[in-house]
Design a protein around this motif. Structure first.
Motif, short mmCIF file in Angstrom:
data_model
loop_
_atom_site.label_atom_id
_atom_site.label_comp_id
_atom_site.label_asym_id
_atom_site.label_seq_id
_atom_site.Cartn_x
_atom_site.Cartn_y
_atom_site.Cartn_z
N LYS A 44 0.84 -1.21 0.04
CA LYS A 44 -0.02 -0.17 0.18
C LYS A 44 0.95 1.02 -0.06
O LYS A 44 1.68 1.14 1.05
N HIS A 47 1.20 5.85 -0.58
CA HIS A 47 0.46 6.85 0.26
C HIS A 47 -0.86 6.95 -0.26
O HIS A 47 -1.78 7.62 0.12
N GLY A 63 -2.95 4.92 -0.44
CA GLY A 63 -4.21 4.06 0.43
C GLY A 63 -4.83 2.89 -0.47
O GLY A 63 -5.52 2.20 0.22
N TYR A 88 4.96 -0.64 3.08
CA TYR A 88 3.82 -0.26 3.39
C TYR A 88 3.81 1.23 4.28
O TYR A 88 4.74 1.37 4.93
N SER A 89 2.90 2.11 3.46
CA SER A 89 3.09 3.39 4.06
C SER A 89 2.08 3.21 5.01
O SER A 89 0.87 3.55 5.19
N ASP A 142 -1.71 8.18 4.14
CA ASP A 142 -2.80 7.70 3.33
C ASP A 142 -3.96 8.47 2.92
O ASP A 142 -4.70 9.16 3.89
N GLU A 145 -7.96 8.17 3.32
CA GLU A 145 -8.63 8.05 4.52
C GLU A 145 -8.73 9.68 5.13
O GLU A 145 -7.67 10.28 5.23
N GLY A 190 -6.05 9.71 7.79
CA GLY A 190 -4.59 9.23 7.65
C GLY A 190 -4.03 10.59 7.32
O GLY A 190 -4.51 11.68 7.06
N TYR A 194 -7.25 6.20 12.47
CA TYR A 194 -6.83 5.31 11.00
C TYR A 194 -5.64 4.34 11.32
O TYR A 194 -5.72 3.37 10.78
N LYS A 230 -7.03 0.98 10.14
CA LYS A 230 -6.54 0.22 9.05
C LYS A 230 -5.02 -0.14 8.67
O LYS A 230 -4.84 -1.27 8.36
N ALA A 231 -4.19 0.79 9.18
CA ALA A 231 -2.92 0.49 9.07
C ALA A 231 -2.24 -0.64 9.83
O ALA A 231 -1.60 -1.66 9.35
#
Ligand code: FHN
Length: 460
Positions: free
Chosen positions: A112, A114, A116, A158-159, A163, A166, A169, A193, A197-198
């Protein structure tokens, strides 16, 4: 040539050698394969490959994967790209084969970025390659399977902070306003966030894709020590052997330099330079500013001679094709490595350092206000027990003086074909006479064998 020298100048002058960290046996164990590997393939692939640097007929400047940010594309517009993502020419085995042909020992792909969008099936967000595209295939799963088949290590970018999809994010100021006020106060529910999610997506990556070589976190905005630690705990609890890069925001397993930055000096601490073959990471149709195989070979040996790893990027197209030019460049370097890899894989840093160049004595500063380093690029040295590998990038003045060492030198030969290289001793100095023209004008390696395992520096 001038450009090349200029870029060397700027790159070399930006990094600072950090204070060494206390030894940590568990970390050293995790790092064993990484220190051996030296060279990896970075893959930036996502929805941004569709616009490929152009939005609504206008060229969008900057990195391909930053188009949403640079062109201030609203989420509801950018999201529509998912319906167009159908990379029917995606052949994961070909990608892994390319990495192998290139002599690379690990692959890191954007799970993922930036924007998202998850390039894997996620139960946390439907904004992912399986649920939101006509392609409906889990790209990461297929790549993980191809890597497993071919014995290639796989890591995930993984960013964690940025994000742009979001509202909570970091980074999307055009839809959701600033992340922080002028006093630094956070204006979004950033932990919401992270927790919704992350963090769960990182758990998914560590649970559903086999052994994960490393997680490559990036741009740690608002990553307090406590937040960073939450990610580190997730990694350690699910896959304790997975490495954490240097951009989590809290201490990782190794140091990541700035993009395309090669430090001016060697370090015994594990480190990695992420770098581009052209100028962008994610595909841009207008970026053909390719580095030559010779430049890439120099950078690889330069990095290894300073104790680091080189993570070199390709940006596949929206069809799933790695641009032919980058394939050709990588394979050319791979052919060189087939013959000369002994000087690279598992090799240690130069015991010398004078060959890197020197800081200007005139007090000059670079564009970042740091002490100006004037690099030299004629030759580099890597080592293994009992051996020095001297890689020449241009023909040495004959004869070439080997920097003084305490060990007795026993013989010298070309790595590519084993042909002996003449050694002469003159007044306590040892000189090499390399046949001209050099065997490989791109880079010729001479192995110098000496008595004892470790080289001892002597006063010259
Ligand atoms: O913003 C990202 C960028 O898009 C790219 O992923 C690079 C790779 O090192 N990291 C960030 C900038 O440093």
């Amino acid at each position: 040539m001038v450009l090349c020298l200029l870029s060397l100048l700027t790159l070399a002058s930006t990094a600072q050698t950090p204070a060494p960290r206390p030894p940590d046996a568990a970390r050293e164990k995790r790092l064993e394969w990484f220190r051996e590997a030296k060279y990896g393939l970075f893959i930036h692939w996502g929805l941004y490959a569709i616009p490929a640097g152009e939005w609504q007929g206008k060229r969008s400047l900057g990195l391909g994967e930053w188009i949403m940010n640079r062109s201030k594309i609203p989420v509801h517009e950018y999201e529509k790209l998912a319906a167009k993502f159908n990379p029917v020419r995606f052949q994961p085995d070909d990608w892994v084969k390319l990495a192998q042909d290139a002599g690379m020992k690990y692959v890191v792909i954007t799970a993922k970025h930036h924007d998202g969008f998850a390039m894997f099936k996620s139960n946390v967000s439907r904004y992912n390659v399986v649920d939101a595209t006509p392609f409906r295939r889990d790209v990461l799963k297929e790549l993980a399977e191809a890597c497993a088949r071919r014995g290639m290590r796989l890591g995930f970018y993984y960013s964690q902070s940025q994000d742009w999809h979001e509202k909570d994010g970091a980074g999307n100021t055009w839809d959701f306003g600033p992340d922080q006020g002028p006093d630094g106060k956070e204006l979004k529910n950033y932990d919401n966030y992270l927790r919704s999610k992350a963090e769960p997506q990182v758990k998914e990556l560590l649970s559903g894709y086999g052994p994960v070589a490393l997680i490559w976190f990036d741009t740690p905005r608002m990553m307090t020590a406590e937040r960073g630690q939450r990610f580190a705990d997730i990694v350690r609890s699910i896959q304790p052997q997975t490495l954490i890069d240097g951009r989590l925001g809290t201490e990782g397993d190794y140091r990541s330099t700035g993009d395309n930055v090669v430090p001016p000096e060697a370090s015994t601490e594990a480190w990695e330079t992420p770098a581009t073959v052209n100028d962008t990471w994610g595909f841009r149709k207008d970026d053909t500013n390719w580095k030559s195989p010779g430049q890439i070979t120099f950078k690889l040996v330069d990095i290894v001679s300073k104790g680091g790893n080189y993570l070199l990027n390709v940006g596949p197209t929206a069809e799933g094709v790695i641009p032919q030019a980058s394939q050709d460049i990588l394979r050319t370097v791979g052919r060189w490595l087939k013959v000369n890899g002994e000087a690279v894989y598992g090799a240690s840093a130069s015991p010398f350092g004078t060959e890197f160049g020197e800081y200007t004595s005139r007090g000059g500063k670079d564009v970042r206000g740091q002490r100006l380093f004037l690099p030299q690029a004629e030759w580099r040295v890597t080592t293994k027990p009992g051996k020095l590998y001297i890689t020449f990038f241009s023909e040495p003045r004959a004869p070439f003086e080997i920097p003084a060492i305490k060990n007795r030198i026993t013989r010298a030969y070309r790595l590519a074909d084993g042909a002996p290289v003449e050694l002469t001793r003159d007044n306590g100095k040892t000189l090499l006479t390399l046949e001209r023209p050099m065997l490989d004008p791109m880079a010729t390696v001479v192995v110098v064998e000496f008595e004892g395992a470790q080289v001892g520096r002597a006063e010259s």
